[in-house]
Structures are given as C-alpha cells and as structure tokens.
Design a protein around this motif. Structure first.
Motif, mmCIF file in Angstrom:
data_model
loop_
_atom_site.group_PDB
_atom_site.id
_atom_site.type_symbol
_atom_site.label_atom_id
_atom_site.label_comp_id
_atom_site.label_asym_id
_atom_site.label_seq_id
_atom_site.Cartn_x
_atom_site.Cartn_y
_atom_site.Cartn_z
ATOM 1 N N SER A 186 8.081 51.715 54.385
ATOM 2 C CA SER A 186 8.256 50.309 54.027
ATOM 3 C C SER A 186 7.385 49.412 54.872
ATOM 4 C CB SER A 186 9.723 49.893 54.182
ATOM 5 O OG SER A 186 10.118 50.015 55.520
ATOM 6 N N GLU A 208 15.231 48.831 60.091
ATOM 7 C CA GLU A 208 14.254 47.957 59.440
ATOM 8 C C GLU A 208 13.898 46.751 60.295
ATOM 9 O OE1 GLU A 208 15.440 47.106 55.337
ATOM 10 O OE2 GLU A 208 16.598 48.959 55.392
ATOM 11 N N ARG A 220 10.090 45.399 60.918
ATOM 12 C CA ARG A 220 9.623 44.016 60.781
ATOM 13 C C ARG A 220 8.981 43.518 62.080
ATOM 14 N NH1 ARG A 220 11.441 40.792 56.624
ATOM 15 N NH2 ARG A 220 12.531 41.944 54.993
ATOM 16 N N ASP A 243 11.085 34.272 60.008
ATOM 17 C CA ASP A 243 10.923 34.962 58.727
ATOM 18 C C ASP A 243 12.276 35.418 58.178
ATOM 19 O OD1 ASP A 243 8.213 34.552 58.863
ATOM 20 O OD2 ASP A 243 7.722 36.600 59.489
ATOM 21 N N LEU A 244 13.134 35.916 59.046
ATOM 22 C CA LEU A 244 14.460 36.346 58.598
ATOM 23 C C LEU A 244 15.307 35.149 58.167
ATOM 24 C CD1 LEU A 244 15.311 39.022 61.310
ATOM 25 C CD2 LEU A 244 14.939 39.449 58.871
ATOM 26 N N SER A 271 14.521 33.796 54.583
ATOM 27 C CA SER A 271 14.466 34.805 53.538
ATOM 28 C C SER A 271 15.869 35.132 53.074
ATOM 29 C CB SER A 271 13.789 36.074 54.067
ATOM 30 O OG SER A 271 14.681 36.787 54.917
ATOM 31 N N SER A 272 15.942 36.049 52.121
ATOM 32 C CA SER A 272 17.235 36.565 51.660
ATOM 33 C C SER A 272 17.413 38.020 52.080
ATOM 34 C CB SER A 272 17.328 36.463 50.127
ATOM 35 O OG SER A 272 17.264 35.117 49.713
ATOM 36 N N ALA A 273 16.569 38.476 52.995
ATOM 37 C CA ALA A 273 16.581 39.880 53.413
ATOM 38 C C ALA A 273 17.793 40.205 54.281
ATOM 39 C CB ALA A 273 15.300 40.195 54.183
ATOM 40 N N TRP A 274 18.280 41.415 54.113
ATOM 41 C CA TRP A 274 19.353 41.952 54.962
ATOM 42 C C TRP A 274 18.876 43.295 55.506
ATOM 43 C CZ3 TRP A 274 23.288 38.971 56.346
ATOM 44 C CH2 TRP A 274 23.651 37.896 55.521
ATOM 45 N N PRO A 275 18.146 43.309 56.588
ATOM 46 C CA PRO A 275 17.678 44.581 57.149
ATOM 47 C C PRO A 275 18.854 45.506 57.463
ATOM 48 C CG PRO A 275 16.633 42.715 58.249
ATOM 49 C CD PRO A 275 17.728 42.158 57.399
#
Length: 562
Positions: free
Chosen positions: A18, A434, A438, A534-535, A538-542
């Motif tokens: 990834s 993750e 990142r 960045d986190l 965003s809508s990311a959930w590492p």
C-alpha cells in the motif's frame, strides 16, 4: 545508535504494498508545512528542565509548576482546554488517581549465606522499590531464595520457568529480558524483546505466583541501560494506578540486584551463574533453590492515594469534531532523588522529556494558526507518570476523554534529539501498521527514510506512552529521531546516543545546553505535522497489519467508525 544496510533493506521489504502503490504519488509533492521556531523550542526545554521545576516529579511542587506552564503555553498557542468537565466547561487537566509509595528512612536489607549475614546497601548491590501492594511496612525474615530463570510463564509458547516447584512465600531471582536475548533465536521473537522480557511483566508474574518478592539481576546489555538508571528509577518515590487488588500484581518486595552480586551469591551456594543462565534459555529449565541463602528486609513506607494530572489541549475539528487525531508526550521526570557524584539531586529531564513536551506545544501552535481549521479534532495529550510505568497514558486509555474507537491514531514523542537533522527516523519497536506506512511516505518528502529500531532487544515498544493505546487497538507509534545525522553521519549520532544513555539518561546530568540547535526537531515536527494534518483532513482509518496482535482489538470497535 546504529543500524546496518542489510537491516535497513529488510525493513524496506517489510513495508506493505500500500505504501508503494497507494501512497507513492505523495512522494513527488513538495513539502508544505509550517516552520517551527528553534529558539522557542530551546526556551521551552530550558524552562521545563530548569531547577525551578524540581525534576517534574508527579505530586510535587514541580508538577504544579509544570501544569501551570504547559497549560499557559497551550492557551497562548491557541488551543482550548480538553480535559475533565467541571461546571459544564473543560479543564486543562484530567485527574489521574495514583497510589504513591515511598520508603521512609533507610531500609535494612541483608543476605545470609552459610550462616554468615551480609548487610546490603540500598542503591549499591541492591535497589528495592517502595511497596506498591498498599503495605505501610515490609518485613521479610530469612526467606529462602530461588532462581527462576527469566520468570516467564507463557502457556502459548509451552514455557514455564516455575514448573516443578511451589515458589509461594519465597524470594525469586530472575534474569532481565527474555530467553532469546543471548542467542537471537528461539520462541520469544529472536533478538526483539517480547513483553515477557519487561520488568513490569516479571513483577506481575511474581505476584501471580504468590512469591514474597522478586529480585531482577541487572545486566547492562539485556536491560539496555546501566545500574545508575536502575538505582535512580527504583529507589525514589514509586507510583501505580489505583487497583482494586494491588497485591494481585505486586509482591511485597520488588527490586533489582547487581550482576556481580548475583554471581557471588550463586558461587557461594555452589552454583554457576553463567551455566544456569544458559539452562534458563531452554524450555526444559526448572527453578533452582539457592541452598543455604536467605534474604531479610525491614522498612517502613508512606503509602497513600494522590491525584496527579494529565494536561490536555484540544483543537476542535471543523467538519468531524467527534473524530480525533492525537499527539502525545509525557511531562514528568524523576523529580528530586539520590545525589550524583557532584551532589546534584535534581533530575531535570531535558531530553527526557522536556523535548517531547515542547514539541507537543509547538505542534498545537502550528495547527491553531493554520489557514484552514482541520476537519477532525486534534488532541494534544501531555501525560503524567510515564517514568513510573506509563501510568498517565494507561489511565487515559482506560478512561478516555474522547472515544478510542473514534481516535484515528496516536503519534507519541519521547526524548527527541535536540541536535541537527538526520537523514532518517525510527519508531519504538518494530510494529507493522498503516500509520507507519503513512509516516514513511510523508518523511520521504523531506528525503528521510525509515530505519528499523536498532535495538529491538531493548523492548522500546513497551516503554513509551503509545503502548497503552496500542494494546487497546488504537493505531499508535512513538516517533524517534534518526541515527544518521546530516552533519556527522551515523558515527556522530551513535556517539551522542551512547554517551547520553551512559551518563545522562535518568540522571541529574540530563540538562539543557545552550549549544543545542534544535534544527533536527524543527524539521521532524514538519513531518509529524504533515502526517497529522493529512489524517485530520481525510476520512482514513489506518489499522494494524492483518497479523498484528493488536488488530483484533481495533476491529472490535469498527462499529464506532461507521
């Protein structure tokens, strides 16, 4: 610290696809992050580590000054209080109840062998901790000693260092680290320390076994620090979280002994320390009574429940205020303790961890003054009692002010390098997640690469404030300064790191220096700011890697993130 090209190559191969496929486009971008003022960083470290703060010991005047200073700095930086609620408003602090214990007077300690008694001096051959089982007095009289290998009971590894002997009521002598340390191979992760190697586990297991006490044999390499660190960390005031049954995790006596003293003890009992140590590295090991030797102790303790404080700043998100990115660092150090050779009794804690606290404040300032408010909320958590066993972060993560299931990730900062920038960075331990992917991609924008933990055997993953969050499933890392400085390379970084560990770590000599440029910290904070920004936007959930021991706990809270 050092790391070989081969190990770096191995670390690179472990990074998930990834990173290469999903995050690769970000590598071409130009770094866009606010600059961080090196003079302000230096001044904050100078103030926090000054004698006026008395070593920032929990439940002291130094704590009061620290709370006043850090909360004022956070407010001036533009943050809002994010702590406990009172009268409908947030405070700057979260109350952390702790058991506080301190030996009063000089403990009477002795070893009897072959009918001859030898008085032991606290801080020399032995370092005994104040009792954390709630006792106000410790009396141990002529109790037999048993060598119990590494003090490990691990059913999943078919390993039991206590088999074949009832050790209830006895004093156990055990080795630090875990059975794989010497050989680098075996059932405990090879050279990298498992939790079974940590002294916290060993004390807990001794209590579960019903032992009267546990003495850990100190050796510098497997412990990763010298005797001075053991002495200074264990002969002063001790703390623990408030427990329903403290005796279930703390034996009456907990302490350490010097290796040379242990070798002599074994020899007088007709035992070979090195040979037994080798046996302890095998599954077939059985505990060995140290025949003819008994241990005695007698001392009083002042034990009470006190309240320390975590300091919490908050920047509320513009679109998703109920989702949280967290930065953390600990504010405490060892306070006032045993004098060094110069008579200095104040353990100032400049690098450890005035640097992390200053970094936390300045990250808060950068986010508060950004042109665009982050979409998610950002929490700036400055915890207490890290030096006493990660107690402030343990308390927060057990009683979070903001839901752990909706906490995107934790970026911890501990003992940052105040010198010039490095070509690399590391994290405590070697966890796969993750969030690290990142961070690797973000750091590459500054031409920085990831170096794996150069001393996985030191168990750093279990020694920083990200760990209580990790074990509850929250993606969490503890950022470490690199070991390949642009000015001086690996040699310069290694020389300073070894000097610091030997001469300053947990010693009064950890003091601010006017010559420190803080340029490396300023650059590293740009990287950490960008990662968090960045986190937050965003809508990311590492998550953790699929084979991580923390993945199941994170997945169990998935419904909170729908």
């Amino acid at each position: 610290m050092n790391t070989t090209p081969a190990r770096r190559a191995l670390a690179a191969s472990l990074l998930s696809l990834s990173v290469a496929c999903v995050l690769q486009p970000a590598l071409a971008a130009s770094p866009k992050a606010p600059s961080f003022d090196t003079k302000r960083l230096s001044e904050q470290v100078k103030v926090l580590s000054s004698d006026a703060f008395e070593g920032r010991g929990p439940a002291t005047a130094g704590e009061t000054r620290t709370i006043e200073y850090v909360s004022a700095q956070m407010q001036a930086a533009g943050l809002q209080p994010g702590g406990d609620m009172k009268d409908g408003k947030r405070l700057w602090t979260q109350a952390v109840p702790l058991l506080r214990a301190e030996i009063t007077g000089t403990p009477t300690l002795s070893l009897s062998e072959g009918g001859k008694a030898q008085a032991l001096t606290q801080g020399e051959q032995i370092a005994v901790r104040a009792p954390l089982n709630g006792a106000s007095h410790v009396t141990i009289k002529n109790v037999p000693l048993v060598f119990a290998g590494y003090g490990v009971k691990a059913p999943e590894r078919n390993w039991d260092d206590f088999k074949g002997m009832d050790v209830k009521g006895k004093i156990l002598v055990v080795l630090i680290n875990d059975p794989d340390f010497e050989t680098g191979t075996g059932d405990f992760g090879g050279k990298a320390m498992t939790y079974y190697g940590r002294w916290t586990y060993k004390f807990e297991e001794a209590a579960r076994q019903g032992a009267a006490g546990l003495l850990i044999v100190h050796e510098t390499d497997p412990a990763s620090y010298g005797w001075a660190t053991v002495k200074n960390s264990n002969t002063n005031t001790m703390f623990d979280v408030v427990r329903d049954d403290p005796a279930a995790v703390h034996a009456p006596l907990e302490g350490w002994i010097q290796r040379d003293f242990a070798v002599s003890l074994f020899k007088q009992a007709g035992l070979d320390f090195d040979a037994l140590k080798q046996q302890a590295q095998t599954r077939d090991f059985q505990p060995v009574e140290i025949k003819g030797a008994t241990f005695s102790a007698d001392y009083d303790a002042d034990s009470k429940v006190i309240t320390s404080q975590n300091i919490v700043g908050l920047l509320e998100g513009s679109k998703k205020p109920d989702e949280y990115v967290m930065y953390s660092a600990h504010w405490d150090h060892l306070g006032v303790g045993q004098p060094d050779a110069k008579g200095d009794r104040i353990y100032n804690g400049a690098v450890d961890n005035a640097t992390g606290t200053a970094a936390l404040i300045e990250l808060g300032r950068a986010f508060a003054h950004a042109k665009k408010k982050p979409e998610r909320s950002i929490v700036f958590l400055n915890v207490t009692a890290e030096e006493k066993g990660l107690l402030g972060s343990e308390y927060y993560s057990s009683k979070p002010l903001y839901p752990l299931g909706k906490t995107v990730g934790v970026i911890n900062m501990d003992a940052l390098d105040p010198h010039g920038p490095a070509r690399d960075f590391n994290i405590s331990g070697s966890a796969k997640l993750e969030l690290l992917d990142r961070l690797v991609a973000t750091a590459a924008k500054w031409n920085m690469h990831y170096s794996p933990d150069p001393k996985p055997e030191a168990g750093h993953f279990f020694r920083s404030d990200h760990f209580p969050f990790a074990k509850r499933g929250v993606p969490a890392i503890s950022f470490g300064s690199g070991d390949d400085r642009i000015d001086g390379g690996v040699a310069a970084s290694k020389a300073w790191s070894e000097m610091y560990t030997r001469d300053r770590y947990h010693q009064p000599a950890d003091e601010w220096e006017a010559s420190w440029p803080f340029t490396g910290m300023a650059r590293d904070l740009q990287v950490l700011y960008t990662l968090g920004s960045d986190l937050a936007n965003s809508s990311a959930w590492p998550n953790w890697a699929p084979d991580s021991e923390f993945r199941a706990a994170r997945d169990a809270s998935a419904d909170a993130r729908k």
